[in-house]
Structure formats: structure tokens, C-alpha cells
Write an enzyme that holds these catalytic residues in place. Sequence first.
Site, PDB file in Angstrom:
ATOM      1  N   ASP A 199      14.237  13.794  11.237  1.00 22.68           N
ATOM      2  CA  ASP A 199      13.653  14.865  10.417  1.00 22.68           C
ATOM      3  C   ASP A 199      12.204  15.129  10.817  1.00 22.68           C
ATOM      4  O   ASP A 199      11.771  16.281  10.887  1.00 22.68           O
ATOM      5  CB  ASP A 199      13.728  14.528   8.928  1.00 22.68           C
ATOM      6  CG  ASP A 199      15.133  14.636   8.363  1.00 22.68           C
ATOM      7  OD1 ASP A 199      16.023  15.195   9.038  1.00 22.68           O
ATOM      8  OD2 ASP A 199      15.348  14.145   7.237  1.00 22.68           O
ATOM      9  N   GLY A 231      23.609   8.133  10.430  1.00 25.32           N
ATOM     10  CA  GLY A 231      24.395   8.523   9.274  1.00 25.32           C
ATOM     11  C   GLY A 231      24.186   9.998   8.999  1.00 25.32           C
ATOM     12  O   GLY A 231      23.229  10.610   9.481  1.00 25.32           O
ATOM     13  N   GLY A 232      25.068  10.554   8.223  1.00 22.07           N
ATOM     14  CA  GLY A 232      24.970  11.967   7.888  1.00 22.07           C
ATOM     15  C   GLY A 232      23.817  12.254   6.934  1.00 22.07           C
ATOM     16  O   GLY A 232      23.208  11.345   6.369  1.00 22.07           O
ATOM     17  N   SER A 233      23.547  13.514   6.775  1.00 21.85           N
ATOM     18  CA  SER A 233      22.520  13.961   5.851  1.00 21.85           C
ATOM     19  C   SER A 233      22.811  13.433   4.449  1.00 21.85           C
ATOM     20  O   SER A 233      23.960  13.408   4.012  1.00 21.85           O
ATOM     21  CB  SER A 233      22.490  15.497   5.842  1.00 21.85           C
ATOM     22  OG  SER A 233      21.515  15.966   4.951  1.00 21.85           O
ATOM     23  N   GLY A 286      21.518   8.209   2.709  1.00 23.51           N
ATOM     24  CA  GLY A 286      20.652   7.143   2.229  1.00 23.51           C
ATOM     25  C   GLY A 286      19.864   6.419   3.304  1.00 23.51           C
ATOM     26  O   GLY A 286      19.281   5.368   3.053  1.00 23.51           O
ATOM     27  N   LYS A 287      19.809   6.977   4.495  1.00 21.75           N
ATOM     28  CA  LYS A 287      19.130   6.317   5.611  1.00 21.75           C
ATOM     29  C   LYS A 287      17.641   6.095   5.353  1.00 21.75           C
ATOM     30  O   LYS A 287      17.120   5.009   5.601  1.00 21.75           O
ATOM     31  CB  LYS A 287      19.300   7.133   6.897  1.00 21.75           C
ATOM     32  CG  LYS A 287      20.728   7.293   7.355  1.00 21.75           C
ATOM     33  CD  LYS A 287      20.835   8.113   8.622  1.00 21.75           C
ATOM     34  CE  LYS A 287      20.149   9.454   8.591  1.00 21.75           C
ATOM     35  NZ  LYS A 287      20.691  10.430   7.640  1.00 21.75           N
ATOM     36  N   SER A 288      16.954   7.091   4.857  1.00 23.14           N
ATOM     37  CA  SER A 288      15.496   6.994   4.673  1.00 23.14           C
ATOM     38  C   SER A 288      15.128   5.890   3.687  1.00 23.14           C
ATOM     39  O   SER A 288      14.170   5.142   3.906  1.00 23.14           O
ATOM     40  CB  SER A 288      14.922   8.329   4.203  1.00 23.14           C
ATOM     41  OG  SER A 288      15.143   9.318   5.175  1.00 23.14           O
TER      42      SER A 288
END
Length: 177
Positions: free
Chosen positions: A37, A10-12, A15-17
Site C-alpha cells: 500500500d 494475503g488479500g485486501s 488483517g496483514k497490517s
Amino acid sequence: MTTRLIIINGGSSSGKSGIVRCLQSVLPDPWLAFGVDSFVDALPARMQSADSGIVFDADGGVSVGADFRALEAAWVGGLAAMARAGARIIVDDVFLGGAASQQRWREALGDLPVLWVGVHCETTVAAGRELARGDRTVGMAAQQALMVHAGVEYDVEVDTTHAESLECARAIAAGLG
């Protein structure tokens, strides 16, 4: 063979983290989490502003060079080796090259079973999160919101625009079967 890898793209500021942390909580077995990251942070400082490394443009664009790609291939290969050795791994990535990025993963992973997950978020919401974070170049979220998904094939897709991380993590966990 059971799934040992969950690759989340997913993009920056999508909400991935948060989803990864929730996944580690809801999945019954222990899963290790690795993010792009952390990989970028592990690079020598000189590579974080060199054409052969990774460059963050003032408008939010990101470009990578040959040295970055070589180290990225080693990182991906290391994660694949860990999965082959029995570790369960969740990867938080940003496919800057869309389908070409997924193809690099596919080639490195070979026959390892993977759950491919796309994390979407409306551009304006991701841009707002980006501003609130304060640790990203303004414009990165908007530039990446759509391009990271171009041509990528997923097993599960979630949208964090209105859904919480825990809800998304549960949907992903259900995709494991």
C-alpha cells in the site's frame, strides 16, 4: 544465514497490517515494515489510474501495467539490498498473480532466507472489514481472498477469520525457529 525477510501475502482486508504491527512488537530484534500500500501511495498520481500503472476497477478488480512492474521490481530490489545489508524486513504484500508474484520475489531475493507467510480470511469476514474501513473499493476483498494464494508455497499460514493479530503474529514468530 539467519532469516532477514518475512514476506506476508494475503488479500485486501485480511488483517496483514495488524499482524505486521504485532510482529514488530513480539519479535526480539527490530524489524522494519514495508507494505505494498505504501509503495502504491508513493507512485505518481498519474500512474494510479493508467493502464501502464495500476487501475482499481469499480468491481474491486486490480490490474497493473508495465510501468508499475518496472517500479515494483526496483522496490523489491531495494528491499532485498536492505536485507543483504543487515536489516530485518517484514513485507506486507498482495500477490495479485499468485505463484507468479511469489516467483518474482524469489528471483529478486536470490539466496536470501525468507519466511513465507500466508494470511487467510473467510471472504465474508474480509468483505465486512472492507466496508468498515471505507478506504477500499467494495469487492476487492472478495476478489482477492482466494486468488492471491493460488499456487503460492508458504512456511507458515494463519487465518484471521477468528484469530486476533497478536495470536497470528506469535504463530509467525514461532516459524522463525
